[in-house]
Motif scaffolding. Sequence first.
Motif, PDB file in Angstrom:
ATOM      1  N   SER A  10      -1.008  -2.251  -8.446  1.00 30.96           N
ATOM      2  CA  SER A  10      -0.121  -1.119  -7.765  1.00 30.96           C
ATOM      3  C   SER A  10      -0.309   0.239  -8.115  1.00 30.96           C
ATOM      4  O   SER A  10      -0.674   1.057  -7.384  1.00 30.96           O
ATOM      5  CB  SER A  10       1.328  -1.446  -7.727  1.00 30.96           C
ATOM      6  N   LYS A  45       0.873  -1.223  -0.131  1.00 32.01           N
ATOM      7  CA  LYS A  45      -0.131  -0.036   0.059  1.00 32.01           C
ATOM      8  C   LYS A  45       0.904   1.303   0.033  1.00 32.01           C
ATOM      9  O   LYS A  45       0.240   2.414  -0.353  1.00 32.01           O
ATOM     10  CB  LYS A  45      -0.828  -0.090   1.204  1.00 32.01           C
ATOM     11  N   THR A  50      -3.616   1.633  -6.963  1.00 34.30           N
ATOM     12  CA  THR A  50      -3.528   2.078  -5.856  1.00 34.30           C
ATOM     13  C   THR A  50      -2.768   3.469  -5.507  1.00 34.30           C
ATOM     14  O   THR A  50      -3.295   4.345  -4.821  1.00 34.30           O
ATOM     15  CB  THR A  50      -2.977   0.991  -4.738  1.00 34.30           C
TER      16      THR A  50
END
Length: 155
Positions: free
Chosen positions: A136, A93, A139
Motif C-alpha cells: 500500500s 488503490k 502504491t
Amino acid sequence: MLSKILGKNKDSSEENKKLTELTDKVDNMNLTEMRAYVNNKLKNFAICSDGLNIVMKKLISTDLKKNRFIELDAMDTKKKKALDLVILIAGSKIATMQVAELIQNFLEVYSDVIAKYDNENKEIYKTKIITALKGSIITIKSMSEITRKEKILGN
C-alpha cells in the motif's frame, strides 16, 4: 453573496454532509457490509478514500466501556473477517497515507488478538497485513509521484 462574505462554501458544506452521511452509514455496518463497501458492491455508496478512513477508524475505535471492536474472546470468524478486511483495505488503490497510518495503528491495537489467532489457527495474518501495508505504501508513493509529475507538466 452572504456566503461569500462569511467565507462559507456551498461545495464544502455538501462535502461535509456527504461525509457525515457516509460516517453514519459505516457506523451501522457489520463486517460483511464493510467488506461489500470496500469492494465497491454497495448500491448507494461508492468507495472513496474517506470511506476507507472511516472503516479503519471504526475497527480501531473503542466503545464507552473501553471494549474494542474485536476482543480476544470474539469468535474466530469475526476475527478472520476483520483481518481480511484490513488486508483488503491495504490493497486498495485509493488508500492514502492516513489509511496506512490507521493500519499501523490497527496492528498495534490488535497485536494480542492477531498473535492469539495466528497461534490457534496456524495462520500468518500479522505477516500478511504487514506485507499488504508495504504494498500500500509503495502504491501511495507511486500515485503521489504521478500526481506531482502531472502538476509539473500542467495537466
